[in-house]
Scaffold this motif. Structure first.
Motif, PDB file in Angstrom:
ATOM      1  N   ALA A   1       0.928  -1.123   0.087  1.00  0.00           N
ATOM      2  CA  ALA A   1      -0.135   0.006  -0.053  1.00  0.00           C
ATOM      3  C   ALA A   1       0.998   1.242  -0.091  1.00  0.00           C
ATOM      4  O   ALA A   1       1.896   1.197   0.574  1.00  0.00           O
ATOM      5  N   VAL A   2       0.515   2.351  -0.751  1.00  0.00           N
ATOM      6  CA  VAL A   2       1.166   3.620  -0.800  1.00  0.00           C
ATOM      7  C   VAL A   2       0.250   4.708  -0.465  1.00  0.00           C
ATOM      8  O   VAL A   2      -0.791   4.707  -0.931  1.00  0.00           O
ATOM      9  N   LEU A   3       0.526   5.325   0.753  1.00  0.00           N
ATOM     10  CA  LEU A   3      -0.179   6.520   1.071  1.00  0.00           C
ATOM     11  C   LEU A   3       0.563   7.769   0.855  1.00  0.00           C
ATOM     12  O   LEU A   3       1.564   8.185   1.552  1.00  0.00           O
ATOM     13  N   LYS A   4       0.171   8.551  -0.442  1.00  0.00           N
ATOM     14  CA  LYS A   4       0.889   9.560  -0.913  1.00  0.00           C
ATOM     15  C   LYS A   4       0.507  10.969  -0.409  1.00  0.00           C
ATOM     16  O   LYS A   4      -0.642  11.118   0.071  1.00  0.00           O
ATOM     17  N   GLY A   5       1.644  11.499   0.289  1.00  0.00           N
ATOM     18  CA  GLY A   5       1.562  12.865   0.981  1.00  0.00           C
ATOM     19  C   GLY A   5       2.824  13.170   1.519  1.00  0.00           C
ATOM     20  O   GLY A   5       3.869  12.586   0.998  1.00  0.00           O
ATOM     21  N   SER A   6       3.000  14.197   2.288  1.00  0.00           N
ATOM     22  CA  SER A   6       4.099  14.324   2.926  1.00  0.00           C
ATOM     23  C   SER A   6       4.803  13.293   3.526  1.00  0.00           C
ATOM     24  O   SER A   6       4.367  12.892   4.721  1.00  0.00           O
ATOM     25  N   GLY A   7       5.962  12.801   3.312  1.00  0.00           N
ATOM     26  CA  GLY A   7       6.699  11.782   3.919  1.00  0.00           C
ATOM     27  C   GLY A   7       5.792  10.414   3.451  1.00  0.00           C
ATOM     28  O   GLY A   7       5.176   9.664   4.050  1.00  0.00           O
ATOM     29  N   THR A   8       5.545  10.161   2.049  1.00  0.00           N
ATOM     30  CA  THR A   8       4.727   8.898   1.725  1.00  0.00           C
ATOM     31  C   THR A   8       5.267   7.605   2.281  1.00  0.00           C
ATOM     32  O   THR A   8       6.457   7.325   2.470  1.00  0.00           O
ATOM     33  N   VAL A   9       4.221   7.000   2.854  1.00  0.00           N
ATOM     34  CA  VAL A   9       4.422   5.570   3.550  1.00  0.00           C
ATOM     35  C   VAL A   9       4.167   4.786   2.578  1.00  0.00           C
ATOM     36  O   VAL A   9       3.059   4.576   1.812  1.00  0.00           O
ATOM     37  N   ILE A  10       4.826   3.565   2.521  1.00  0.00           N
ATOM     38  CA  ILE A  10       4.879   2.515   1.757  1.00  0.00           C
ATOM     39  C   ILE A  10       4.805   1.212   2.800  1.00  0.00           C
ATOM     40  O   ILE A  10       5.693   1.119   3.680  1.00  0.00           O
ATOM     41  N   ALA A  11       3.670   0.459   2.479  1.00  0.00           N
ATOM     42  CA  ALA A  11       3.522  -0.569   3.635  1.00  0.00           C
ATOM     43  C   ALA A  11       3.196  -1.954   2.802  1.00  0.00           C
ATOM     44  O   ALA A  11       2.709  -1.981   1.913  1.00  0.00           O
ATOM     45  N   ALA A  12       3.681  -3.239   3.340  1.00  0.00           N
ATOM     46  CA  ALA A  12       3.582  -4.424   2.796  1.00  0.00           C
ATOM     47  C   ALA A  12       2.797  -5.151   3.923  1.00  0.00           C
ATOM     48  O   ALA A  12       2.713  -4.840   4.868  1.00  0.00           O
ATOM     49  N   PRO A  13       2.107  -6.229   3.266  1.00  0.00           N
ATOM     50  CA  PRO A  13       1.318  -7.338   4.111  1.00  0.00           C
ATOM     51  C   PRO A  13       2.103  -7.862   5.139  1.00  0.00           C
ATOM     52  O   PRO A  13       1.187  -8.149   6.148  1.00  0.00           O
ATOM     53  N   ASP A  14       3.339  -8.068   4.794  1.00  0.00           N
ATOM     54  CA  ASP A  14       3.920  -8.775   5.899  1.00  0.00           C
ATOM     55  C   ASP A  14       4.566  -7.879   7.232  1.00  0.00           C
ATOM     56  O   ASP A  14       5.291  -8.130   8.249  1.00  0.00           O
ATOM     57  N   GLY A  15       4.101  -6.742   7.163  1.00  0.00           N
ATOM     58  CA  GLY A  15       4.454  -5.712   8.279  1.00  0.00           C
ATOM     59  C   GLY A  15       5.514  -4.612   7.718  1.00  0.00           C
ATOM     60  O   GLY A  15       5.893  -3.794   8.461  1.00  0.00           O
ATOM     61  N   ARG A  16       6.224  -4.670   6.775  1.00  0.00           N
ATOM     62  CA  ARG A  16       7.398  -3.844   6.466  1.00  0.00           C
ATOM     63  C   ARG A  16       6.670  -2.448   6.104  1.00  0.00           C
ATOM     64  O   ARG A  16       5.681  -2.326   5.485  1.00  0.00           O
TER      65      ARG A  16
END
Length: 103
Positions: A1-16
């Motif tokens: 998942a990618v949450l685009k914004g200031s300091g975009t967050v990228i997350a994986a289903p395994d918790g990374r």
């Protein structure tokens, strides 16, 4: 998942989880998220694993915006159409530079 914004967050289903260090306010304009999605899709089509494709795509997207701003082309007025050509330049400089020696 990618949450685009200031300091975009990228997350994986395994918790990374990762927070991207590149990008600026110029990316808050119409169509830049579409460019990001296309970039990640292109990396997936080249068989990068999903998390790595998201990391690389988000990083390059932000780096393209940072480079354009450093050249005086934003952040105000930065358009989505300027991002893809800059990503191409950045990739060519990194991987196809004449100064790069064969490994």
């Amino acid at each position: 998942a990618v949450l685009k914004g200031s300091g975009t967050v990228i997350a994986a289903p395994d918790g990374r989880v990762a927070v991207n260090p590149t990008g600026n306010a110029g990316l808050a304009s119409g169509g830049t998220g579409d460019v990001l999605g296309g970039l990640i899709g292109a990396l997936l089509a080249q068989h990068l694993p999903p998390f790595e494709a998201a990391l690389a795509g988000v990083y390059l997207h932000g780096l393209a915006a940072d480079t354009l701003v450093a050249q005086g082309d934003g952040p105000a007025g930065l358009t989505a159409g300027e991002l893809a050509p800059m990503v191409r330049r950045l990739l060519n400089r990194r991987f196809y530079s004449r100064n790069r020696t064969a490994t």
